[in-house]
Design an enzyme around this catalytic site. Sequence first.
Site, PDB file in Angstrom:
ATOM      1  N   LEU A 158      28.003   0.313  21.341  1.00 25.94           N
ATOM      2  CA  LEU A 158      27.002   0.464  22.394  1.00 25.94           C
ATOM      3  C   LEU A 158      26.594   1.928  22.532  1.00 25.94           C
ATOM      4  CD1 LEU A 158      25.346  -0.816  24.709  1.00 25.94           C
ATOM      5  CD2 LEU A 158      27.224  -0.184  26.221  1.00 25.94           C
ATOM      6  N   TYR A 159      27.556   2.836  22.377  1.00 26.02           N
ATOM      7  CA  TYR A 159      27.214   4.270  22.405  1.00 26.02           C
ATOM      8  C   TYR A 159      26.091   4.565  21.429  1.00 26.02           C
ATOM      9  CZ  TYR A 159      27.542   9.181  21.103  1.00 26.02           C
ATOM     10  OH  TYR A 159      27.242  10.482  20.787  1.00 26.02           O
TER      11      TYR A 159
END
Length: 326
Positions: A158-159
């Site tokens: 997700l980063y």
Amino acid sequence: MGAVLVTGAAGFIGAHLCRALLARGEEVVGLDNLNPYYDPALKRRRLAALTEGARPGQFRFHQLDLADHEAVLALMAAEAGLDRVAHLGAQAGVRWSLEQPFAYTASNVTGQLSVLEGVRRAEGRIRHTVYASTSSVYGARTDGAFREGDRTDHPASLYAATKKAGEVMADSYVCLYGLRLTGLRFFTVYGPWGRPDMAVWLFTDAMTQGRPIRLFNEGRMRRDFTFVEDIVAGVLAALDHPPEAPAHRLYNIGNSQPEELTELVAALEEELGVKAQLELLPMQPGDVPTTFADTSAMRRDFGWAPTTRLRDGVGHWARWWREYHG
């Protein structure tokens, strides 16, 4: 010459960039929320070090959250002398994004939008904005050097997805409002004042405390370790050379020499005088086996090239570690 807004000014790379800007006589407006992702005391010590030697008023710090868009817009409007932005503030860390996903959308998506909108509302006063992206946008690859034109639509975390979103948003603001933007994809930065969640800090802390080092993927990981002063030199080179016309440029900024994690361990053993105990573990979700920067575009456009070998950089790191920890 006007002032530079540096977001993430109390962060690892942001503090080094502020120091370099101050050293060449620039006025710097720093912004950071001092969040507790890691010990805020380290961030405050970085800030304290910045004020040493700076002339009165040369460095002005504001504790603000990038996700508070009204506060960010008000600050950028009030600091009428701003003419450049170095947007390094973000929620970092691949693994923590598995635990606190909303922190990443707040900082890396809403925060990116806050800065872009602030630049737009400056109505041409801000002539160039450089922002931090990441090598993580390239996903899990092992097929050689990563080039800026390669596909980045399969993020492994997700980063990485939030940082890719920031790049796409930058594209839209250039198309809509004619901004001048440069995104820099950082590759595994290390050095003095580094982050406690990164390998160099984690390994050093474990080794000096007699604990085993945790090596994921059983140590079969390669990273393009890039010394922080080389990174700062690249950020300054980009900041000093805005595109001639409205544009969004993207560059890799890394050492272009991937090293096995075992090479980092060996360098630390040599510098610390301690034999590492190794705990070999499987691959972690969201991690990638290799990072490898093709930096030919940075060389071509700015004459930038990294100069610090891993062994030398680890030596600088170890000396700082001893000083910091007494």
